[in-house]
Design a protein around this motif. Sequence first.
Motif, PDB file in Angstrom:
ATOM      1  N   GLY A 280       0.789  -1.221   0.000  1.00  0.00           N
ATOM      2  CA  GLY A 280       0.000   0.000   0.000  1.00  0.00           C
ATOM      3  C   GLY A 280       0.823   1.275   0.000  1.00  0.00           C
ATOM      4  O   GLY A 280       0.274   2.367   0.079  1.00  0.00           O
ATOM      5  N   GLU A 281       2.122   1.117  -0.107  1.00  0.00           N
ATOM      6  CA  GLU A 281       2.973   2.311  -0.097  1.00  0.00           C
ATOM      7  C   GLU A 281       3.339   2.724  -1.521  1.00  0.00           C
ATOM      8  O   GLU A 281       3.564   1.876  -2.388  1.00  0.00           O
ATOM      9  CB  GLU A 281       4.257   2.020   0.690  1.00  0.00           C
ATOM     10  N   ILE A 282       3.387   4.053  -1.733  1.00  0.00           N
ATOM     11  CA  ILE A 282       3.853   4.561  -3.027  1.00  0.00           C
ATOM     12  C   ILE A 282       5.211   5.199  -2.803  1.00  0.00           C
ATOM     13  O   ILE A 282       5.330   6.194  -2.100  1.00  0.00           O
ATOM     14  CB  ILE A 282       2.880   5.606  -3.602  1.00  0.00           C
ATOM     15  N   VAL A 283       6.245   4.555  -3.383  1.00  0.00           N
ATOM     16  CA  VAL A 283       7.594   5.077  -3.221  1.00  0.00           C
ATOM     17  C   VAL A 283       7.995   5.746  -4.523  1.00  0.00           C
ATOM     18  O   VAL A 283       7.951   5.126  -5.589  1.00  0.00           O
ATOM     19  CB  VAL A 283       8.584   3.946  -2.878  1.00  0.00           C
ATOM     20  N   GLY A 284       8.347   7.018  -4.428  1.00  0.00           N
ATOM     21  CA  GLY A 284       8.763   7.735  -5.625  1.00  0.00           C
ATOM     22  C   GLY A 284      10.259   7.621  -5.817  1.00  0.00           C
ATOM     23  O   GLY A 284      11.012   7.625  -4.854  1.00  0.00           O
ATOM     24  N   ILE A 285      10.671   7.464  -7.076  1.00  0.00           N
ATOM     25  CA  ILE A 285      12.097   7.542  -7.365  1.00  0.00           C
ATOM     26  C   ILE A 285      12.270   8.643  -8.390  1.00  0.00           C
ATOM     27  O   ILE A 285      11.663   8.608  -9.458  1.00  0.00           O
ATOM     28  CB  ILE A 285      12.650   6.210  -7.911  1.00  0.00           C
ATOM     29  N   THR A 286      13.034   9.637  -8.039  1.00  0.00           N
ATOM     30  CA  THR A 286      13.243  10.713  -8.989  1.00  0.00           C
ATOM     31  C   THR A 286      14.723  10.853  -9.234  1.00  0.00           C
ATOM     32  O   THR A 286      15.558  10.400  -8.443  1.00  0.00           O
ATOM     33  CB  THR A 286      12.615  12.027  -8.494  1.00  0.00           C
ATOM     34  N   GLY A 287      15.022  11.468 -10.317  1.00  0.00           N
ATOM     35  CA  GLY A 287      16.414  11.574 -10.724  1.00  0.00           C
ATOM     36  C   GLY A 287      16.386  11.836 -12.197  1.00  0.00           C
ATOM     37  O   GLY A 287      15.342  11.668 -12.833  1.00  0.00           O
ATOM     38  N   ALA A 444      -3.099   1.903  -4.403  1.00  0.00           N
ATOM     39  CA  ALA A 444      -2.314   1.726  -3.190  1.00  0.00           C
ATOM     40  C   ALA A 444      -3.212   1.390  -2.007  1.00  0.00           C
ATOM     41  O   ALA A 444      -2.854   0.563  -1.162  1.00  0.00           O
ATOM     42  CB  ALA A 444      -1.504   2.992  -2.910  1.00  0.00           C
ATOM     43  N   THR A 445      -4.383   2.012  -1.958  1.00  0.00           N
ATOM     44  CA  THR A 445      -5.277   1.719  -0.835  1.00  0.00           C
ATOM     45  C   THR A 445      -5.726   0.265  -0.859  1.00  0.00           C
ATOM     46  O   THR A 445      -6.144  -0.284   0.145  1.00  0.00           O
ATOM     47  CB  THR A 445      -6.532   2.606  -0.857  1.00  0.00           C
TER      48      THR A 445
END
Lengths: 496, 343, 347
Positions: A280-287, A444-445
């Motif tokens: 349920g987690e949204i992990v962002g990866i930016t770069g 995610a929910t």
Amino acid sequence: MSDFIAMRHVTKNYAGVQALKDIDFQLKRGEIHCLCGENGSGKSTLIKILSGVVKPDEGSEITIDGRVFPHLSAHEALEQGVRVIYQDLALFPNLTVKENIAFQSFSEKGSPMVSWNQVEKTARGAMSLIGLDLDLNRLTGTLPIAQQQLVEITRALIGEPKLLVLDEPTASLTRKEVNALFEVIFRLKSRGVTTMFVSHKLNEVFEIAERVTVLRDGERIGEYVPSEIDHKKLVFLMTGRKYESALPSPVDPLAPNLLEVKNLTRNGEFTDLSFTVKKGEIVGITGLLGSGRTELALAIFGMTVPDSGSLLLEGKAIKPRSNSDAKKLGIGYVPEDRLRQGVIQAQSILDNMSLTVLEKLKTTLGLLDKQKMKTDAQTWVKDLQIKIPSLDSSVKTLSGGNQQKVVLSKWLATNPKLLILDEPTIGIDVLAKNGVHDLVKKLATKGIGIILISDEIPEVLSNCHRVLVMQKGRFVHELVPGPDAERDLLENFNLS
Amino acid sequence: MTNKNPGAQLRLQRFFGQNETILLLVLLAMVTAITAVSPRFLGPENLFSILLSASYTGIFAIGFLLVLVSGGLDVSFTAVATVAQYAMGTVLLANPDISPALALLIPLLVGMALGSLNALLIHYLSAPPIIITIANLNIFFGLLQFITGGEWLNGFPEWFDHFPQTYVLSFENADGVKYGLSVIVMIWLAVAVVAGVLMHYFKAGRKLYAMGGNLEAARRAGIDILRYRIFAYGFLGFCAGLGGMVHTLITQTVVPNTLVGHEFDVVAAVVLGGASIFGGSGTVVGTVLGVGLLAVLSNALTIMKVPTYWHEVFVGAIVILSITITTLSALAARNREKKYHAQ
Amino acid sequence: MLNNLLAASRAWGKRNAEMAALPFLLVGVVLLLSVAIEITSEGNVHFLSVENFGAMAAQIPELGLLSLAMMVTMLTAGINLSIISSANLVGVTMAITMLTFGPGAASAGLTLPLIVLTIVGGLLFSVLLGLFNGLLIAKLKITPVLATLGTMILYEGLTLAITKGYVISGMPEEFLVIASGDVFGVPYALIVFTVAAVVMAYVLQRRPFGRQLYMLGSNQTAASFSAVNIDRVILKTYMLSGLLVGLAAIIMLSRFSSANARQGTSLLLVTVLIAVLGGTDPDGGFGKVLGLVMALVIMQCITSGLNLLGISSFLTLGLWGALLIGVIAYRSYRAKNPGNRPKSVSA
């Protein structure tokens, strides 16, 4: 500064559909002007009229350099120094850089023979205008996209260019390359060349534009100075709607880890990456593009094999050797290049949606259950609110946002535990973008773990629980979105 | 990198990675090996005979290369050549006193006309070239067989018979038989030189490469696509006519099915020469070497007394091997360029 | 009732635009030929007759199987130029096997087992030849045209080397039954083809492999990102193509009672022609078995009809070409002047 180009009362009808309604549009000499609008707002029609490719309806008026052109032709536009660089590059990959730059000289009257000395001189001269230094004899197709784009810009500088129109030039560039492109635009500005810039990336608009013209549904909404409006206001002007994005609902802090990545390394791509994703987690990866984020996604998705480190899914070590392994483990991946990697444009929506789950749709005889295939697809169409003519229509009849939802549904159908979304809203309209974001948060929910990769900082900040910053194949920072997060990122990490 | 001059090294690698260089080295290695086994191979008499027997394939190949470079494909050229042969043969037999220049012009005109027809159909029907030219292969050849009834033509005028024995360089062997560099080989070389100059030094040639590289971009750049298609297919038609004529000069007979069915021999030679089947790349030098390599191979097999029915196995194996090497080395070259430019 | 039928057929035509014209073409060709034959023969010869159908039925199977073998590879945006030379290599190998072991087997009363073994072996060999094509294409990444061009020459060369250029003839009587025998007037060969066509239609439309094949034909990259195992689908495709070639080889060997290296080389391009006429897109991704069968029957009607009219078989060849250009011209006209195209939705 005087108006270099003035368009008045420009109207264009296509078989009863009004693409442009009584538009007034001005470009000053040497300015950098952005044109903003959703797909179908009339941007491309306006560009085509400006370049003489499309004739506007009667009553339209175009003035260039004080001269009125009642029927601006492509040839006249070229003569007046209008150069358009379209999104799909018009280069010859099999010819050398110098030939591509000087190609127009092959169409000139005169000797039927090629003067290779002249070709080289012309190319060198044009490259020096923007301080470019490329191997003139290299085949253009072997250059990275960004450099190909510079070749195309260089080509546009032959003759006396006065206006450079760039249609979505940054779509496939890394941030560093975007900076280089902007530098070229500033250089040209100092030589008095006007630039008209069309982009979906609003942060770039704010970065470079001196003036912004907004179009919506073929109408001119207005002309603005970027310092007087903000991001939200611009979105409102483009879409005519206010949109409040909700933050993702909080994750249970006690929830077990869904994915654990430990010291993952693939030589030359990324080094020593460790992170976790909860259910349920949204992990962002930016770069930046090229920072190794897509390479990381491909390794988790089993399309490449890491050199060292380990992956744990629900506590168990996994080693996907192919993406069908990953699929079986419950990992899905929505690729960054929607048109080439995401959808199969020519084929039907039904076939696209069921491609990942064909094995599950078999009856006891081993044949596909067409009925179930259809009802399943209908359910996705309804759940994700995809607008389609019919399931049998080809995907290419859909807008970008709906095409992306087809890709999403293809992976949701596999009932994934972990979904990796790589630039899921690139090239999609603002409204459709919000639709995709809402959908991601809703997924995610339901307990799906999501990795959201994007180089648009606002996108990760407003949709993720946590954001990891990647540079040169390593994580350099981790943060939780908050009021100061954006400034923090921009100041510390040279992301834009 | 430890090398002080990676640029120069890359250039060197590019040179040796070039298809023409590889082909030339392979050809030289083959010639050396064959000569070691059978010294007779390297004699001028044998070399001239190889050149003569490869001449019409060589001419077809040059024409085919141009079409391939422009992004097209044409498998009907053998039928075009046969039609051209019949047109010339029929006229020669009916009017033996016709001026040689006029008689030799006929197949060229017929070839160009049929080649242009291919171009028109491909352009206006916007259909894949392979399909249109398969259809035309059947039409040209079917109608020809129907009209002529498959009759063989021979008994041409005396000047026609003597033509191939016109030597640019002539010698006599130990048995007193005359041999030499036939004027026919010179025709092939002339076509090759003309095509080579055209493709590199003329704007028209560069435009053909451009079309093959990116048709849409070529259109946007204002190239008259139809005109250049007619040019490429018309040129192949011309080469088909010329090759047909040369074939008739060598064999002195016209037979309906000696050429048709051998289109892929030419395709194999051109591809061996490094031209891309998808258009946009390929050189005349490579094509000549490709034809040469296959001709040397088949001659060598004959000299080494390998039964003729084994020849095709070797040809097939060589074609597969060389295509594999080209594909793999192209991949390697791409990686090399990437690495070099990433530094 | 009639309305329903009309509506259903219209819906079919819309879904199958690429072959919608074929039923009309078929009826037209049959009518035209029937009338022409009645008139020229003054009523002595009929196109719609048992004899003529028998003659047609004898020729359809092998060409049909070869065309199917061509079509499956075209669906993946590939091509298989080696079908004829593979068929000949397999035919020659089977012929030699039967001739070598035939007399011994006959004296031991084992002719039938020998034939069965030969057939099974022939099919296996055929699949292996297809697998080799597939390996070149999938693993070595050679483009299909070039890979199968190479194997076309190689396989033909092997056949020549094995036969030393001679014709191998004189198959056992029991083997010839495959081509000459029938059940209730339907030749075995035709049954083999029908079964193969029906199975193929099901495999392509209703098996996961079939759908993957079409999708890969349209966009290989996107298919691979959808967790489709590209290499495996390509290998299977060329093996399937090989299997169909093997069936054709058996029927050909039985019909001619002989095999050689250059049998039926002119059929290669005809199979492409039949596939394209039947609506297969040479750029991959589209094409159905039904269309191919209709195209096949149309071509066979023209061949037999013109034969009955006493017209040279070479003119038939020319007419086939003209027909293909005609159909392509019609499709290109339709593409440029769409009547009622489905509207696209923009959201």
